[in-house]
Design a protein around this motif. Structure first.
Motif, PDB file in Angstrom:
ATOM      1  N   THR A  21       1.011  -1.164   0.060  1.00 55.04           N
ATOM      2  CA  THR A  21      -0.158   0.114  -0.323  1.00 55.04           C
ATOM      3  C   THR A  21       1.267   1.411  -0.315  1.00 55.04           C
ATOM      4  N   LEU A  22       2.140   1.204   0.146  1.00 55.80           N
ATOM      5  CA  LEU A  22       2.979   2.586  -0.113  1.00 55.80           C
ATOM      6  C   LEU A  22       2.244   3.063  -1.194  1.00 55.80           C
ATOM      7  N   GLY A  23       2.005   4.513  -0.593  1.00 52.12           N
ATOM      8  CA  GLY A  23       2.305   5.278  -1.539  1.00 52.12           C
ATOM      9  C   GLY A  23      -0.100   6.039  -2.137  1.00 52.12           C
ATOM     10  N   GLN A  24      -0.118   4.920  -1.240  1.00 47.63           N
ATOM     11  CA  GLN A  24      -1.975   4.662  -1.837  1.00 47.63           C
ATOM     12  C   GLN A  24      -2.302   5.169  -0.771  1.00 47.63           C
ATOM     13  N   SER A  25      -3.144   6.518  -1.105  1.00 50.14           N
ATOM     14  CA  SER A  25      -3.642   6.831  -0.538  1.00 50.14           C
ATOM     15  C   SER A  25      -5.263   7.634  -0.421  1.00 50.14           C
ATOM     16  N   CYS A  26      -6.223   7.611   0.420  1.00 53.37           N
ATOM     17  CA  CYS A  26      -7.378   7.890   0.174  1.00 53.37           C
ATOM     18  C   CYS A  26      -7.323   9.441   0.451  1.00 53.37           C
ATOM     19  N   GLU A  27      -6.298  10.542   0.253  1.00 56.30           N
ATOM     20  CA  GLU A  27      -6.230  11.584   0.509  1.00 56.30           C
ATOM     21  C   GLU A  27      -7.000  12.177  -1.214  1.00 56.30           C
ATOM     22  N   GLY A  28      -7.930  12.950  -0.871  1.00 57.64           N
ATOM     23  CA  GLY A  28      -8.891  13.457  -2.038  1.00 57.64           C
ATOM     24  C   GLY A  28      -9.000  11.870  -2.854  1.00 57.64           C
ATOM     25  N   ARG A  29      -9.440  11.204  -2.573  1.00 57.24           N
ATOM     26  CA  ARG A  29     -10.147   9.896  -3.401  1.00 57.24           C
ATOM     27  C   ARG A  29     -10.826   8.512  -2.929  1.00 57.24           C
ATOM     28  N   CYS A  30     -11.995   9.446  -2.229  1.00 53.81           N
ATOM     29  CA  CYS A  30     -12.254   8.912  -1.885  1.00 53.81           C
ATOM     30  C   CYS A  30     -13.477   8.476  -3.057  1.00 53.81           C
ATOM     31  N   MET A  31     -14.079   7.157  -2.622  1.00 57.24           N
ATOM     32  CA  MET A  31     -15.175   6.614  -3.501  1.00 57.24           C
ATOM     33  C   MET A  31     -14.232   5.854  -4.547  1.00 57.24           C
ATOM     34  N   ASP A  32     -12.817   5.985  -4.854  1.00 59.10           N
ATOM     35  CA  ASP A  32     -11.846   5.634  -5.714  1.00 59.10           C
ATOM     36  C   ASP A  32     -11.287   4.092  -5.058  1.00 59.10           C
ATOM     37  N   MET A  33     -10.950   3.196  -6.375  1.00 61.92           N
ATOM     38  CA  MET A  33     -10.163   1.913  -6.296  1.00 61.92           C
ATOM     39  C   MET A  33      -8.750   2.462  -6.294  1.00 61.92           C
ATOM     40  N   SER A  34      -7.570   2.175  -5.741  1.00 57.80           N
ATOM     41  CA  SER A  34      -6.592   1.394  -6.588  1.00 57.80           C
ATOM     42  C   SER A  34      -6.257   0.298  -7.128  1.00 57.80           C
ATOM     43  N   THR A  35      -5.346  -0.289  -7.870  1.00 56.98           N
ATOM     44  CA  THR A  35      -4.682  -1.287  -8.088  1.00 56.98           C
ATOM     45  C   THR A  35      -4.575  -2.771  -7.201  1.00 56.98           C
ATOM     46  N   SER A  36      -4.148  -1.455  -5.195  1.00 57.45           N
ATOM     47  CA  SER A  36      -3.622  -2.054  -4.777  1.00 57.45           C
ATOM     48  C   SER A  36      -4.433  -2.352  -3.356  1.00 57.45           C
ATOM     49  N   CYS A  37      -5.652  -0.581  -2.522  1.00 61.19           N
ATOM     50  CA  CYS A  37      -5.974  -0.952  -1.806  1.00 61.19           C
ATOM     51  C   CYS A  37      -7.277  -0.087  -2.237  1.00 61.19           C
ATOM     52  N   SER A  38      -8.613  -0.074  -1.374  1.00 62.82           N
ATOM     53  CA  SER A  38      -9.823   0.911  -2.015  1.00 62.82           C
ATOM     54  C   SER A  38     -10.222   1.551  -1.423  1.00 62.82           C
ATOM     55  N   CYS A  39     -10.589   2.784  -1.876  1.00 57.04           N
ATOM     56  CA  CYS A  39     -11.395   3.717  -0.511  1.00 57.04           C
ATOM     57  C   CYS A  39     -12.912   3.820  -0.877  1.00 57.04           C
ATOM     58  N   LEU A  40     -13.452   3.184  -1.451  1.00 53.39           N
ATOM     59  CA  LEU A  40     -14.928   2.934  -1.177  1.00 53.39           C
ATOM     60  C   LEU A  40     -15.139   2.060  -0.447  1.00 53.39           C
ATOM     61  N   SER A  41     -16.475   2.894   0.364  1.00 53.86           N
ATOM     62  CA  SER A  41     -17.280   1.979   1.671  1.00 53.86           C
ATOM     63  C   SER A  41     -17.223   0.726   1.452  1.00 53.86           C
ATOM     64  N   THR A  42     -17.018  -0.279   0.755  1.00 51.02           N
ATOM     65  CA  THR A  42     -17.182  -2.430   1.084  1.00 51.02           C
ATOM     66  C   THR A  42     -15.745  -1.975   1.453  1.00 51.02           C
ATOM     67  N   CYS A  43     -14.389  -1.179   1.319  1.00 45.84           N
ATOM     68  CA  CYS A  43     -13.214  -1.804   1.555  1.00 45.84           C
ATOM     69  C   CYS A  43     -13.652  -2.421   3.252  1.00 45.84           C
ATOM     70  N   VAL A  44     -14.288  -1.667   4.215  1.00 45.72           N
ATOM     71  CA  VAL A  44     -14.461  -2.328   6.056  1.00 45.72           C
ATOM     72  C   VAL A  44     -14.673  -3.289   5.582  1.00 45.72           C
ATOM     73  N   SER A  45     -15.822  -3.939   5.189  1.00 45.30           N
ATOM     74  CA  SER A  45     -16.554  -5.103   5.671  1.00 45.30           C
ATOM     75  C   SER A  45     -15.243  -5.917   4.286  1.00 45.30           C
ATOM     76  N   LEU A  46     -14.623  -6.064   3.314  1.00 44.49           N
ATOM     77  CA  LEU A  46     -13.399  -6.338   2.390  1.00 44.49           C
ATOM     78  C   LEU A  46     -12.380  -6.398   3.433  1.00 44.49           C
ATOM     79  N   ASN A  47     -12.158  -5.728   4.234  1.00 44.94           N
ATOM     80  CA  ASN A  47     -10.530  -5.604   4.811  1.00 44.94           C
ATOM     81  C   ASN A  47      -9.820  -5.092   3.193  1.00 44.94           C
TER      82      ASN A  47
END
Length: 819
Positions: A21-47
């Protein structure tokens, strides 16, 4: 495993996670999903969240408050320094100043808004230099807000009639002191008005601070005063509310922590002329409003007609919803509609003028009309609940309605006796053009009844199209899962829906099947604070965790009810959907023969063949590309996303076995009686659950009752009383009788009683009252007078002749003697 080995493994996993997750941040990216981690609301239950997800995609408590603003809410999970300077920006254009508490939590203050619904906000911790956190705030119509969250006008009738005959004295208000964080408060009057040319680009709504009723007043939760007429022109503000806020802020400062009363007519501060002669003052205002209405465009032709009966009004949940000002479930306190026990409002505003419709009913279930009663149904130039995109008249929730529909009611009806002005422009619409919606339902294990009344069972496992309409861009999908492990039957476990570009709404079973969960665009919605939500292109109402109603702009409605761990889903579609639907719930066209049509367009040849019906159901399996569902758990991903949308390996039991030695056989016989018993028996004997069977029986009966309530009724329309006469009867449905009488000195012409016939026409002839005629007396008198005159003349003539004969007789005697 020894301690050193465990520590080494933990460090290895941590390094692996940080590296991924290095370099991956949700700053300014809420409701987006990158290749390695997610900023979608579903990410909590999917870890699968990025490490800083909760820091930048924030949640709040509370999550809702009055559209008037002033609510202090906490930013959850994120931490701040005491020196952080908090600025909260709403809708990209409205800033409020927040603060950091002793626990390092940031607080925001909600602003005064001219709209309802979810409002996007951003948060800055460096005094507005950067806004790198974001969330959403629910702005709520004050009429739908819990009373504990607003200041209360004690005896509100006194406030709004103050200055009229025999109404005066001291006024009192109360508030929850915890809503204002201060020892001393200011109590301020704010006014609302709309300026500019109606229906033009320069039409604006404006809230403005007027003056303070008290300053540096103790925050003790109660304030009383004797009002005086306002000076400096402030009495021209006739609508407003009162704000309680900390006295540490300047007078009238916007967007600070505060609590507000509901908006109300400001009778108590109006000019002295109102107190001297309120009826004359109000009549002048009423007449001016009448002139204004004559110049404004007619909106009546584009609003929906009212349902004919209270049963229809409460059943048509896709298009009508309870008016909180007159609710039969809350004791029928109908201040503005005396004689009514329940009112509903059209959910959607009219398309061009954003007008509203209100429909009221009496204790017999009949519509109350303004032509018969001051408590009748009235249309509204401004929909009370507003309408998207809000912000400008006449779409501002609450206030536009007050300006054009409520204040004028005070002028013409409540402060003076001139309702004929008001009802000329706000007449009740009867129900002659009303068309009830059609309904279809899915219930139990699961059983289906189509819009045209075809019933069948389909126990496939997967995700399927319940209703699709290309013309109306409506899609409703259903997901089924096995009733329990080892049972060859399924049940509905989730429904997802969307109309055009609206938010996607999903309702699903959770928590061991004991309550329903609602998702908006894959994000869970909480109804703990509010039961009604204005969303993008859709409204959602959930007063209980077992009860959800979804309403779309076309008038389509979806009701989801939880019974004994199963979902009952009812779809209501208005007449505009005729010949425009496909899917498991059939083609709404009045022809049951084409309801069971495969996705390919081929009809089922033998609707009594369970295998053919099963193939029909399987043909309506959706795809991942068309799916509206949320896959936020490993189970859902495995069972539905990465698996076939229709599970070919799951072969259900097609019919209920009939084994007298089955231990559930006797219970099935006791519970499952009457129409629809076959569905109940299946759920008990195959689903192995008497509770589910009983729930199925109740769902079936509920649907039958709904269909009955929505049956078209014959109405003959309103009948007016004759001039110089009266009528008895205010019901105009088939079989209703209306009787007529005339005032003294008038004679009834036409029918004294008229009956509403099944043809929709009134029996008899039009009734009128005419002046009682004296012609007969004149003729009789003339005849008698004439006969009397003739008799007198005759007597005179006869008397004259007799006298002449007496005079002639002596002369003849003398002559005879002489002769």
């Amino acid at each position: 495993m020894d301690k050193n080995t465990y520590t080494t493994l933990t460090l290895l996993l941590l390094v692996t996670y940080v590296s991924s997750t290095l370099g991956q941040s949700c700053e300014g990216r809420c409701m987006d999903m990158s290749t390695s981690c997610s900023c979608l609301s579903t990410c909590v239950s999917l870890n699968s969240c990025c490490p800083d997800y909760r820091q930048f995609c924030v949640e709040t408590v509370p999550y809702s408050g009055s559209m008037f603003g002033g609510m202090d809410f906490v930013i959850l999970h994120a931490t701040f320094n005491k020196s952080s300077q908090i600025i909260c920006r709403f809708n990209s254009d409205t800033d409020t100043v927040g603060y950091v508490d002793e626990h390092g939590r940031a607080h925001c203050i909600s602003p005064l808004l001219y709209e309802t619904g979810w409002i996007h906000f951003e948060l800055s911790s460096d005094n507005g230099t950067t806004f790198n956190r974001e969330g959403a705030w629910l702005s709520v119509h004050t009429g739908k807000l819990d009373s504990s969250l607003k200041a209360t006008l004690v005896n509100s009738t006194q406030w709004q009639y103050y200055g009229t005959p025999n109404v005066g004295g001291s006024l009192q208000m109360e508030w929850n002191t915890s809503l204002v964080r201060a020892e001393k408060v200011n109590i301020e009057l704010w006014g609302y008005r709309e300026t500019g040319e109606a229906y033009s680009d320069n039409w604006r709504g404006e809230w403005r601070y007027l003056y303070s009723l008290a300053k540096d007043y103790p925050n003790n939760g109660s304030f009383s005063f004797i009002p005086k007429p306002a000076h400096n022109g402030f009495s021209s503000w006739e609508l407003g509310n009162i704000r309680v806020s900390s006295s540490s802020y300047p007078d009238g400062m916007r967007n600070i922590q505060a609590t507000w009363t509901e908006d109300h007519a400001l009778a108590w501060h109006l000019e002295e002329a109102f107190r001297q002669n309120s009826a004359a003052w109000a009549l002048e205002k009423c007449a001016a409003w009448d002139q204004l209405e004559n110049q404004l465009p007619d909106f009546l032709s584009e609003i929906i007609d009212c349902p004919c009966t209270l049963a229809q009004a409460r059943a048509d949940t896709g298009r009508f919803h309870t008016d909180y000002g007159c609710d039969i479930d809350r004791g029928s306190v109908c201040t503005y509609h005396p004689g009514s026990v329940h009112c509903v409002r059209a959910v959607q505003a009219s398309p061009k003028y954003a007008a509203g419709q209100q429909c009221c009913y009496d204790s017999t279930g009949s519509q109350v009309l303004t032509a018969d009663s001051i408590g009748g149904s009235t249309p509204d130039r401004g929909h009370d609940w507003g309408s998207p995109p809000y912000k400008k008249p006449p779409r501002i929730p609450g206030q536009s309605h007050w300006v054009y529909d409520v204040l004028s009611f005070y002028y013409c009806c409540l402060w003076s006796d001139n309702c004929h002005y008001y009802f000329k422009h706000r007449p009740s619409s009867d129900c002659r053009r009303y068309q009830a919606p059609s309904s279809a339902v899915v219930f139990g294990d699961p059983h289906f009844i189509t819009f045209d009344g075809v019933s069948f069972s389909f126990n496939g496992k997967g995700e399927y199209t319940l209703v699709t309409s290309a013309d109306k861009q409506l899609m409703i999908q259903g997901r089924t899962e096995p009733v329990n492990e080892g049972t060859k039957a399924t049940k509905l476990s989730a429904v997802a829906m969307q109309e055009a570009s609206s938010d996607v709404i999903e309702v699903r079973l959770v928590g061991g099947n004991d309550h329903l969960e609602v998702l908006q665009n894959q994000k869970r919605l909480s109804f703990t604070e509010q039961s009604w939500m204005d969303l993008k292109g859709v409204f959602v109402f959930s007063p209980l965790s077992s009860n959800v109603t979804v309403m779309f702009p076309t008038g389509a409605g979806v009701e989801v009810r939880l019974r004994e761990g199963t979902m009952t889903t009812t779809v209501l579609l208005p007449e505009a959907f005729r010949d425009a639907t496909r899917g498991l719930l059939g083609n709404l066209n009045g022809n049951p023969k084409d309801d069971l049509t495969l996705n390919s367009g081929l009809p089922v040849q033998n609707q009594s063949d369970p295998q053919e019906v099963f193939n029909f159901g399987a043909s309506w399996a959706i795809s991942n590309e068309s799916s509206l569902f949320t896959y936020d758990s490993d189970l859902l991903l495995e069972e539905y996303f990465f698996a076939p949308k229709h599970d070919p390996a799951f072969i259900p039991v097609f019919s209920a076995p009939d084994h007298p030695d089955d231990p559930l056989h006797s219970q099935a016989s006791e519970i499952c009686v009457g129409e629809g018993a076959q569905f109940c028996r299946y759920d008990i004997l195959v689903g192995r659950s008497p509770q589910m069977g009983n729930a199925t029986r109740l769902s079936f009966q509920s649907h039958i009752s709904l269909v009955e309530d929505l049956k078209p009724v014959v109405t003959c329309g309103w009948l007016s009383p004759p001039n110089n006469g009266k009528k008895e009867g205010t019901t105009y449905l088939r079989g209703a009788k209306v009787n007529f009488t005339c005032d003294e000195g008038y004679t009834l012409k036409g029918s004294s009683e008229r009956v509403c016939l099944r043809t929709g026409q009134w029996s008899g002839e039009e009734t009128s009252c005419v002046v009682t005629s004296n012609l007969t007396g004149i003729v009789v008198g003339s005849v008698i007078g004439g006969l009397t005159l003739i008799a007198i003349v005759t007597m005179i003539v006869l008397h004259s002749r007799k006298q002449k004969r007496k005079e002639v007789a002596p002369e003849e005697a003398v002559a005879s003697e002489a002769f």
